[in-house]
Design a protein around this motif. Structure first.
Motif, PDB file in Angstrom:
ATOM      1  N   GLY A  96      -7.937  16.170  -1.903  1.00  0.00           N
ATOM      2  CA  GLY A  96      -7.577  16.390  -3.276  1.00  0.00           C
ATOM      3  C   GLY A  96      -6.198  16.841  -3.246  1.00  0.00           C
ATOM      4  N   VAL A  97      -5.267  17.084  -1.542  1.00  0.00           N
ATOM      5  CA  VAL A  97      -4.341  17.363  -0.795  1.00  0.00           C
ATOM      6  C   VAL A  97      -2.739  16.763  -2.098  1.00  0.00           C
ATOM      7  N   ARG A  98      -2.147  17.537  -1.872  1.00  0.00           N
ATOM      8  CA  ARG A  98      -0.758  17.584  -3.167  1.00  0.00           C
ATOM      9  C   ARG A  98       0.887  17.159  -2.477  1.00  0.00           C
ATOM     10  N   TYR A  99       1.604  16.820  -2.424  1.00  0.00           N
ATOM     11  CA  TYR A  99       2.986  16.803  -1.912  1.00  0.00           C
ATOM     12  C   TYR A  99       3.857  16.703  -2.426  1.00  0.00           C
ATOM     13  N   PRO A 100       4.876  17.272  -2.305  1.00  0.00           N
ATOM     14  CA  PRO A 100       5.460  18.350  -1.406  1.00  0.00           C
ATOM     15  C   PRO A 100       4.735  19.121  -1.382  1.00  0.00           C
ATOM     16  N   LEU A 101       4.390  20.461   0.423  1.00  0.00           N
ATOM     17  CA  LEU A 101       3.590  21.331  -0.227  1.00  0.00           C
ATOM     18  C   LEU A 101       5.290  22.784   0.269  1.00  0.00           C
ATOM     19  N   SER A 102       4.976  23.547  -0.391  1.00  0.00           N
ATOM     20  CA  SER A 102       5.840  24.215  -0.310  1.00  0.00           C
ATOM     21  C   SER A 102       5.063  24.801   1.263  1.00  0.00           C
ATOM     22  N   SER A 103       6.343  25.535   1.507  1.00  0.00           N
ATOM     23  CA  SER A 103       6.536  26.406   2.829  1.00  0.00           C
ATOM     24  C   SER A 103       5.797  27.379   3.206  1.00  0.00           C
TER      25      SER A 103
ATOM     26  N   THR B 299       2.053   6.860  -7.026  1.00  0.00           N
ATOM     27  CA  THR B 299       0.301   7.172  -7.008  1.00  0.00           C
ATOM     28  C   THR B 299       0.801   9.272  -7.234  1.00  0.00           C
ATOM     29  N   TYR B 300       1.142   9.122  -5.716  1.00  0.00           N
ATOM     30  CA  TYR B 300       1.549  10.813  -5.401  1.00  0.00           C
ATOM     31  C   TYR B 300       2.282  11.227  -5.961  1.00  0.00           C
ATOM     32  N   LYS B 301       4.043  10.792  -6.388  1.00  0.00           N
ATOM     33  CA  LYS B 301       4.698  10.885  -6.342  1.00  0.00           C
ATOM     34  C   LYS B 301       5.855  11.838  -5.216  1.00  0.00           C
ATOM     35  N   ILE B 302       5.052  11.088  -4.158  1.00  0.00           N
ATOM     36  CA  ILE B 302       6.204  10.889  -3.135  1.00  0.00           C
ATOM     37  C   ILE B 302       7.894  11.316  -3.391  1.00  0.00           C
ATOM     38  N   LEU B 303       8.050  12.185  -3.346  1.00  0.00           N
ATOM     39  CA  LEU B 303       9.712  11.725  -3.279  1.00  0.00           C
ATOM     40  C   LEU B 303      10.334  11.145  -2.196  1.00  0.00           C
ATOM     41  N   GLU B 304      11.771  10.700  -3.031  1.00  0.00           N
ATOM     42  CA  GLU B 304      12.465   9.979  -1.564  1.00  0.00           C
ATOM     43  C   GLU B 304      13.116  10.126  -0.770  1.00  0.00           C
ATOM     44  N   HIS B 305      14.063  11.657  -0.960  1.00  0.00           N
ATOM     45  CA  HIS B 305      14.538  11.762   0.147  1.00  0.00           C
ATOM     46  C   HIS B 305      12.968  12.106   1.260  1.00  0.00           C
TER      47      HIS B 305
ATOM     48  N   ASP C 283       0.684  -0.906  -0.488  1.00  0.00           N
ATOM     49  CA  ASP C 283      -0.187  -0.114  -0.099  1.00  0.00           C
ATOM     50  C   ASP C 283       1.221   0.875  -0.529  1.00  0.00           C
ATOM     51  N   LEU C 284       2.453   1.450   0.624  1.00  0.00           N
ATOM     52  CA  LEU C 284       2.656   2.395   0.897  1.00  0.00           C
ATOM     53  C   LEU C 284       3.661   2.744  -0.336  1.00  0.00           C
ATOM     54  N   GLU C 285       3.838   1.977  -0.770  1.00  0.00           N
ATOM     55  CA  GLU C 285       4.039   1.481  -2.296  1.00  0.00           C
ATOM     56  C   GLU C 285       3.642   2.347  -3.338  1.00  0.00           C
ATOM     57  N   SER C 286       2.217   1.526  -3.351  1.00  0.00           N
ATOM     58  CA  SER C 286       1.522   2.491  -4.651  1.00  0.00           C
ATOM     59  C   SER C 286       1.324   3.625  -4.212  1.00  0.00           C
TER      60      SER C 286
END
Length: 81
Positions: A60-67, A24-30, A17-20
């Motif tokens: 509809g939240v998308r990450y990464p969020l800006s400061s 899906t939401y393009k969360i960066l590895e860093h 689930d985490l990998e998917s």
């Protein structure tokens, strides 16, 4: 949601689930996305941010969020859930 209630929330996601979710939401590895241990509660710490996956699909939240978006959340100690 009270602190007491939040401390009883446990993750039900699997590694798959985490990998998917990350894909899906393009969360960066860093950001080092990880699942909590079975006995961990959903608590933010200075070095960890807790994400509720339901926020993504319903808000509809998308990450990464800006400061610009993160600073008020930290200031008011609130989160999307």
């Amino acid at each position: 949601m009270s602190r007491t209630v939040r401390s009883t929330i446990r993750s039900v996601l699997t590694t798959r689930d985490l990998e998917s979710f990350v894909e899906t939401y393009k969360i960066l590895e860093h950001f080092s996305p990880t699942l909590p241990c079975p006995d961990d509660s959903a608590e933010c710490t200075p070095d960890r941010v807790v994400l509720y996956t339901l926020s993504f699909s319903t808000c509809g939240v998308r990450y990464p969020l800006s400061s610009f978006k993160v600073d008020p959340l930290r200031h008011f100690k609130v989160h999307f859930s």
